[in-house]
Design a protein around this motif. Structure first.
Motif, PDB file in Angstrom:
ATOM      1  N   TYR A  55       0.833  -1.207   0.000  1.00  0.00           N
ATOM      2  CA  TYR A  55       0.000   0.000   0.000  1.00  0.00           C
ATOM      3  C   TYR A  55       0.873   1.264   0.000  1.00  0.00           C
ATOM      4  N   VAL A  59       1.093   4.385  -2.841  1.00  0.00           N
ATOM      5  CA  VAL A  59       0.801   5.793  -2.547  1.00  0.00           C
ATOM      6  C   VAL A  59       1.978   6.674  -2.939  1.00  0.00           C
ATOM      7  N   HIS A  63       2.233   9.651  -6.142  1.00  0.00           N
ATOM      8  CA  HIS A  63       2.673  11.036  -5.965  1.00  0.00           C
ATOM      9  C   HIS A  63       3.839  11.405  -6.890  1.00  0.00           C
ATOM     10  N   LEU A 255      -0.571   5.323   4.961  1.00  0.00           N
ATOM     11  CA  LEU A 255      -0.889   6.717   4.660  1.00  0.00           C
ATOM     12  C   LEU A 255      -0.044   7.675   5.495  1.00  0.00           C
ATOM     13  N   TYR A 277       2.008  16.009  -0.171  1.00  0.00           N
ATOM     14  CA  TYR A 277       1.136  14.862   0.080  1.00  0.00           C
ATOM     15  C   TYR A 277      -0.318  15.237  -0.198  1.00  0.00           C
ATOM     16  N   ASP A 279      -3.993  13.660   0.244  1.00  0.00           N
ATOM     17  CA  ASP A 279      -4.717  12.565   0.881  1.00  0.00           C
ATOM     18  C   ASP A 279      -5.789  11.976  -0.036  1.00  0.00           C
ATOM     19  N   ALA A 282      -4.140   9.679  -2.357  1.00  0.00           N
ATOM     20  CA  ALA A 282      -3.724   8.466  -1.646  1.00  0.00           C
ATOM     21  C   ALA A 282      -4.905   7.508  -1.469  1.00  0.00           C
ATOM     22  N   THR A 285      -5.851   5.871  -4.664  1.00  0.00           N
ATOM     23  CA  THR A 285      -4.863   4.848  -5.009  1.00  0.00           C
ATOM     24  C   THR A 285      -5.119   3.559  -4.238  1.00  0.00           C
ATOM     25  N   LEU A 286      -5.354   3.677  -2.937  1.00  0.00           N
ATOM     26  CA  LEU A 286      -5.590   2.491  -2.119  1.00  0.00           C
ATOM     27  C   LEU A 286      -6.796   1.701  -2.599  1.00  0.00           C
TER      28      LEU A 286
END
Length: 452
Positions: A55, A59, A63, A255, A277, A279, A282, A285-286
């Motif tokens: 994971y 992430v 990015h 995360l 970053y 969120d 992220a 993506t997860l």
């Protein structure tokens, strides 16, 4: 025909697992210290290391960072263990770098023998770790996510000296090496950042899955090293393809680790571009990151889930499996294709699973450590569990079980395949052409079964 590099790697299996950094450090030095040419994040713990690493790498990659991922074991092919941006190391590069490690080991050994010392004999895991370091350095990655093989302080991945260490969980394991208590094991795993203040100072621990007692010990240990501690909340807004609260817990750690790495690197100006970053990125993506073979759902062309793959191979993992089945499939019973290794507590595993199984199908792979069908049948008969079918794992037998499951009009649950990661790997090899969720494995031919 097997390559010379792979022959060398398999020759290392005889050395088993040998904790310690002497060989890795000596060979890193001989190879020009490739581990110092990229930044690293360590992932240590008793359970959850692989999914957390997967994971986290996803992430970071989302990015815009060129991201290495080093994990074990593999399911189908050794190349799975060493990836950049989710692409396995090419076979040619793997073989070339294996030979480079062999040449370095031969050279170091010759010098040691000439000086009256013992030769260096790197283990299977150490050789692969060195190959990963060389590959990541060559490819000029931004960051590597390194899953420890065993422990932390004496694990060969520790020589990379990562600035963040994620601790996923602590339980009693490898006590003969890591120590007899959870407290001792915690210190061994946290030692991945170094045990001297001058090495560890300024680094960050992201801590998850610890009791209050262990958490207090971890904070004290980190403070003594001059390290920062972050204890993430388990988030309620994470959606994953893998079923189970434990994967939500692992994703929550990933995360925080990603945010810490990206934001610190951005402030320090140590990564290219103005990366902040994000969120929402992220989380998006997860939602696409399915860690293979662990509560992994395989859907048919109609979108209906046909198979659940889960590598639960001991009582602890089976308890997590059962908890997840209760939560996501309340009241359901499954056709279960089950196989296990000889050294596993099969009786306890079967007892835990029995309330959730409608029909048992038992199997084995050719791997020598696999439990024979007769032994497995006897275990089940002792528990008054009926064996609906049995057979060596093959496409023909797997199709038979899938057809049996599909023809059961009283039960519309997916087929559950579980009991061993070795069997999950063999099942993936048979099914990878049929399910989009297994597309990663297409083009990967099976290699050594050893999962060290």
């Amino acid at each position: 025909m097997q390559s010379i590099g792979m022959e060398y790697l398999e020759s290392r299996l005889m050395f088993g697992m040998v904790p310690g950094l002497e060989s890795t450090r000596a060979l890193c030095a001989a190879l020009g210290n490739p581990e110092k040419k990229f930044r690293s994040i360590h992932v240590v713990g008793t359970n959850g290391k692989g999914s957390t690493s997967y994971y986290l790498a996803g992430v970071l990659q989302a990015h815009g960072l060129k991201t290495g991922l080093y994990v074990s074991p593999h399911l189908v092919n050794l190349r799975e263990r060493i990836r950049i941006d989710d692409i396995p190391i090419p076979a040619g590069d793997l073989d070339r770098l294996l030979l480079q490690v062999k040449a370095a080991a031969d050279s170091v050994s010759a010098g040691r023998v000439a000086a009256g010392a013992s030769p260096v004999e790197p283990t299977f895991f150490e050789v692969l770790t060195l190959v990963a370091f060389l590959y990541y350095a060559e490819q000029k990655i931004d960051v590597a996510v390194l899953e420890a093989g065993m422990g932390g302080r004496l694990d060969s991945t520790a020589v990379a000296g990562g600035e963040i260490a994620v601790v996923t969980s602590i339980g009693l394991e490898h006590t003969e090496v890591l120590g007899p208590t959870e407290s001792a094991i915690l210190r061994e795993k946290m030692g991945v950042v170094g045990v001297a203040r001058e090495c560890a100072c300024g680094k960050t621990f992201v801590l998850g899955g610890l009791s209050d007692v262990l958490l207090a010990e971890a904070r004290g240990y980190a403070a003594a090293l001059g390290c920062k501690c972050i204890v993430p909340e388990i988030r309620g807004d994470i959606v994953l393809p893998n079923l189970g609260r434990h994967y939500i817990e692992n994703a929550s750690l990933s995360l925080v680790a990603a945010a810490q790495f990206i934001n610190v690197a951005h402030l320090a100006g140590t990564i290219n571009g103005a990366i902040n970053y994000d969120d929402s990125l992220a989380l998006k993506t997860l939602a696409t990151r399915s860690w293979a073979g662990r509560m992994q759902l395989l859907a048919g062309p109609d979108g209906r889930i046909r198979v659940i793959l889960d590598g639960a191979h001991n009582s602890h993992a089976v308890r997590r499996l059962v908890e997840t089945l209760r939560e996501y499939y309340p009241g359901k019973k499954f056709h279960c294709l089950f196989g296990a290794l000889k050294d596993k507590d099969v009786g306890e595993m079967l007892k835990l699973m029995a309330p959730h199984v409608a029909r048992w199908h038992i199997t084995r792979t050719p791997y020598p450590r696999f439990r024979e069908l007769a032994d497995l049948r006897n275990e089940m008969q002792a528990l008054d569990l009926y064996v609906a079918s049995e057979g060596e794992l093959s496409r023909e037998y797997l199709d038979k079980v899938l057809n049996d499951c599909g023809a059961d009009k009283l039960n519309d649950s997916p087929l559950l395949i579980t009991g061993s990661l070795y069997m999950i790997g063999a099942s993936i090899e048979l099914l990878k052409g049929d399910f989009a969720e297994l597309a990663f494995f297409r083009g990967l031919e099976p290699t050594t079964n050893e999962h060290r």
